[in-house]
Scaffold this active site. Structure first.
Site, PDB file in Angstrom:
ATOM      1  N   SER A 103       1.603  -9.661  -0.952  1.00 17.09           N
ATOM      2  CA  SER A 103       1.307  -8.224  -0.867  1.00 17.09           C
ATOM      3  C   SER A 103       1.402  -7.648   0.534  1.00 17.09           C
ATOM      4  O   SER A 103       1.570  -6.446   0.696  1.00 17.09           O
ATOM      5  CB  SER A 103      -0.070  -7.953  -1.453  1.00 17.09           C
ATOM      6  OG  SER A 103      -1.037  -8.762  -0.816  1.00 17.09           O
ATOM      7  N   GLU A 107      -9.767   5.869   3.018  1.00 17.59           N
ATOM      8  CA  GLU A 107     -10.622   4.789   3.501  1.00 17.59           C
ATOM      9  C   GLU A 107      -9.718   3.595   3.739  1.00 17.59           C
ATOM     10  O   GLU A 107      -8.638   3.494   3.146  1.00 17.59           O
ATOM     11  CB  GLU A 107     -11.691   4.444   2.461  1.00 17.59           C
ATOM     12  CG  GLU A 107     -11.263   3.451   1.369  1.00 17.59           C
ATOM     13  CD  GLU A 107     -10.154   3.963   0.458  1.00 17.59           C
ATOM     14  OE1 GLU A 107     -10.001   5.193   0.337  1.00 17.59           O
ATOM     15  OE2 GLU A 107      -9.436   3.129  -0.138  1.00 17.59           O
ATOM     16  N   LYS A 135       0.802  -1.223   0.000  1.00 16.50           N
ATOM     17  CA  LYS A 135       0.000   0.000   0.000  1.00 16.50           C
ATOM     18  C   LYS A 135       0.833   1.272   0.000  1.00 16.50           C
ATOM     19  O   LYS A 135       0.439   2.296  -0.549  1.00 16.50           O
ATOM     20  CB  LYS A 135      -0.968   0.000   1.187  1.00 16.50           C
ATOM     21  CG  LYS A 135      -2.078  -1.048   1.099  1.00 16.50           C
ATOM     22  CD  LYS A 135      -3.034  -0.763  -0.049  1.00 16.50           C
ATOM     23  CE  LYS A 135      -4.221  -1.712  -0.029  1.00 16.50           C
ATOM     24  NZ  LYS A 135      -5.080  -1.541  -1.232  1.00 16.50           N
TER      25      LYS A 135
END
Lengths: 267, 400
Positions: free
Chosen positions: B382, B115, B93
């Protein structure tokens, strides 16, 4: 001429401002809506905006979100909203009805099916919050071909270029969002609204209805002067929410508020 | 034979998907953002600052690790893990939040909103906001606040305000609704950092471009390690940012198969899942047209997944396009299968993956044995599993 154009023209001739209530179809229950629409007409409203319940109302504040949730709990839908409009139309052929909602229910029904169904329900205008004119070419054309006005929003930060675009593709009226925020938010600044609406009027001849943040007769009267009408939504729906155990009372309080706004607008 | 791929078009369309479906109140903000992004994406100074941050702050390049023992055990293709779990803050991210935050700074915005589902994007946003001295508000569904409390605490430590969203299903989609409401209200000073490749244009393209470093590195590292391109790529898909980050630089390399793994929850047949590409239909939500989980009336259906980060009813529009064109294949993995993937790589390789990434692991366990030993699979690992320790312990009946 469309019912909306006729209505706004008649109002302009007598120097009156349009009073436009927004209610969510089927809130708090499906059989509440049609009698309320008739009662609102008796109270002197000029156009009715009928909210189509949606699971994810991104542009709405908490009051209208909860109205959607209550209606959806009773299995309300776009299809049933159209049925409500059709039912209303059986005994009222004069009052324009505008559907206001989000795009996905229309996508699910299919644009052409929706346009046909809206025509059968004798709907006068459709305002799809999350369908800007660029993406709405196909849908707007289908509506216009059936004599239904595609209605668009303008915001405090809309550029002249956007105003011209709405003027070109929209009809019926323009819904001016009077503040930066969601429905039912904060308090609005009358001077800001006046300046912006004046600027918008240099680029369009469409009537301007002003909404978002109109809470009572006083604010309605103040801002109605700048445009051609006022939209009041969250303040009405709050009356439903405050009286969930007594819908008669909810209806009574909604009408009381609308009557007071009508009087203020006409005084 | 490569075919030029240049999606999206200038209004953000990937075929029939993508686009800009927002209320007029947001349109000026979207246009301002798009203009800024189009300008800075090729600005040498911006790129240099981003690259330096990715190297020294995030710790890139992330390794491409050959999971030899696990590959041997599965008895098929050689599995390589792209170690995004080793990035600062523990997931892919941050590649995107740094990019968007640097853009926000250049646009003169002083307040950041985001969010988050699992909290990984929220943490990555709070982190970069702290570093740049920007106010930060993170919206998170109340259900997710409860199941990812560790990340909530991390965000608060970093100085962010975490708002628990109580509307709708109280998960990621509702957090997105609430962030959009905040943005429209505070549009003058606020930059909305969307964490996935969804939302109105330019977000799907912009987030992809920031995440594409995953695939660019992986390609180079794979060529170095094996002397050839990989045969298959596997990544989990919620909104789809880690998957598109890995896939994008390989789209024109037709020999490379791409598998996106959606969350099947209790099983696609039960209806309790988060697999719009496998079992949804096209529609419009959160600013773009894409595959969605919605009913016949167009109302969005509540989703289910063991992993908060995959618990979303939509998916990035580019994935919708890659699905329709057949360039990528989308499959699904149940909660139970994902847990098998979680335990397998934990015990076989000593790497504890996030529950989201465990879906990709689980699919690779099915895929690898069908391939030859001289073939290669790259899985995007990830995120790391630290944030899921409470969930896992609870499942095992252990009090932490």
């Amino acid at each position: 001429m469309s019912r909306l154009a006729t209505r706004f023209e008649a109002l302009a001739k007598t120097g009156r401002k349009a009073l436009i209530p927004f209610i969510t179809a089927g809130d708090p229950k499906p059989d509440f809506t049609v009698p309320l629409m008739h009662a609102m007409v008796k109270a002197g409203v000029d156009v009715i905006e009928l909210g189509v319940p949606f699971s994810d109302p991104m542009a709405d504040g908490p009051v209208i979100q909860r109205a959607s949730e209550r209606a959806l709990a009773h299995k309300m839908s776009l299809k049933r909203t159209l049925e409500i409009a059709m039912e209303f139309r059986k005994t009222d052929q004069e009052t324009p009805v505008v559907l206001m909602g989000y795009l996905n229910p229309i996508e699910a029904m299919g644009y052409e099916n929706f346009a046909n169904a809206a025509q059968r329900a004798d709907i006068d205008g459709v305002l799809t919050v999350d369908l800007p004119p660029e993406e709405g070419v196909e849908c707007s054309a289908l509506l216009k071909a059936r004599g239904i006005d595609p209605i668009f929003l303008l915001a405090p930060n809309s550029t002249d270029e956007r105003v011209k675009k709405m003027d070109a593709v929209g009809s019926g009226y323009i819904y001016y969002v009077s503040l930066k925020g969601v429905t039912g938010a904060g308090h609005l600044d009358a001077t800001d609204v006046e300046n912006k609406v004046q600027q918008i009027k240099t680029n369009t001849k469409l009537p301007i209805a002003i909404g978002f943040g109109v809470k009572d007769a006083e604010t309605a009267k103040t801002i109605a002067r700048f445009g051609d009408g006022v939209v009041i939504g969250s303040a009405l729906i709050s009356k439903v929410e405050e009286n969930l155990d007594d819908v008669e009372r909810a209806s009574h309080e909604i009408i009381e508020l609308l009557v007071s706004i009508r009087q203020a607008l006409d005084s | 034979m490569t075919e030029k791929y240049n999606m999206p078009d200038e209004r953000g369309h990937f075929g029939p998907y993508g686009g800009i479906f927002v209320a007029e109140t947001l349109m000026p903000a979207i246009q301002e953002l798009n203009a800024a992004y189009q300008h800075y994406r090729s600005d040498p100074e911006f790129i240099a600052e981003l690259d330096a941050d990715l190297k020294y702050y995030v710790g890139r390049p992330s390794p491409l690790y050959h999971a030899e023992r696990w590959s041997r055990e599965l008895g098929g293709a050689q599995i390589y893990l792209k170690r995004e779990d080793l990035n600062h803050t523990g997931s892919h991210k941050i590649n995107n939040t740094i990019g968007q935050a640097l853009l926000a700074k250049r646009m003169g915005k002083t307040r950041i909103i985001a969010e988050t589902g699992a909290g990984q994007h929220g943490v990555a946003t709070a982190t970069i906001a702290a570093r740049l001295g920007l106010e930060c508000v993170v919206y998170m569904g109340a259900v997710d606040v409860a199941r990812q409390s560790l990340n909530v605490y991390r965000m608060k430590l970093l100085g962010a305000t975490v708002v628990a969203v109580e509307s709708g299903s109280k998960t990621l989609k509702d957090a997105l609704n609430e962030a959009l409401r905040d943005w429209v209200t505070n549009v003058d000073n606020t930059f909305y950092i969307i964490g996935t490749v969804a939302g109105p244009h330019p977000y799907p393209a912009m987030v992809r471009d920031f995440q594409a470093i995953i695939g660019r590195e992986a390609k180079e590292q794979c060529l170095e390690a094996t002397g050839r391109l990989p045969d298959a790529l596997v990544a989990c898909v919620g909104g789809g940012s880690n998957a598109i980050g890995l896939f994008y630089p390989f789209i024109e390399d037709k020999s490379v198969k791409m598998f996106g793994v959606e969350a099947a929850g209790d099983g696609v047949a039960t209806g309790r899942h988060s697999a719009p590409l496998c079992a949804g239909r096209p529609g419009v939500l959160h600013g773009n047209r894409t595959y969605l989980m919605c009913d016949d009336d167009g109302e969005i259906i509540e989703t289910h997944s063991i992993s908060a980060g995959l618990d979303y009813p939509g998916v990035g529009p580019e994935h919708a396009w890659l699905k329709d064109t057949g360039r990528a294949t989308y499959v699904n993995i149940t909660d139970t299968e994902a847990l098998e993937g979680f335990y397998a790589i934990t015990r076989m390789e000593g790497i504890i993956p996030a529950l989201e990434s465990s879906h990709a692991m689980a699919y690779a366990m099915k895929l690898a044995p069908t391939m030859n030993k001289d073939e290669t699979i790259i899985i995007n690992l990830s995120g790391r599993g630290d944030k899921d320790m409470q969930t896992m312990a609870k499942r095992e009946g252990i009090e932490l």
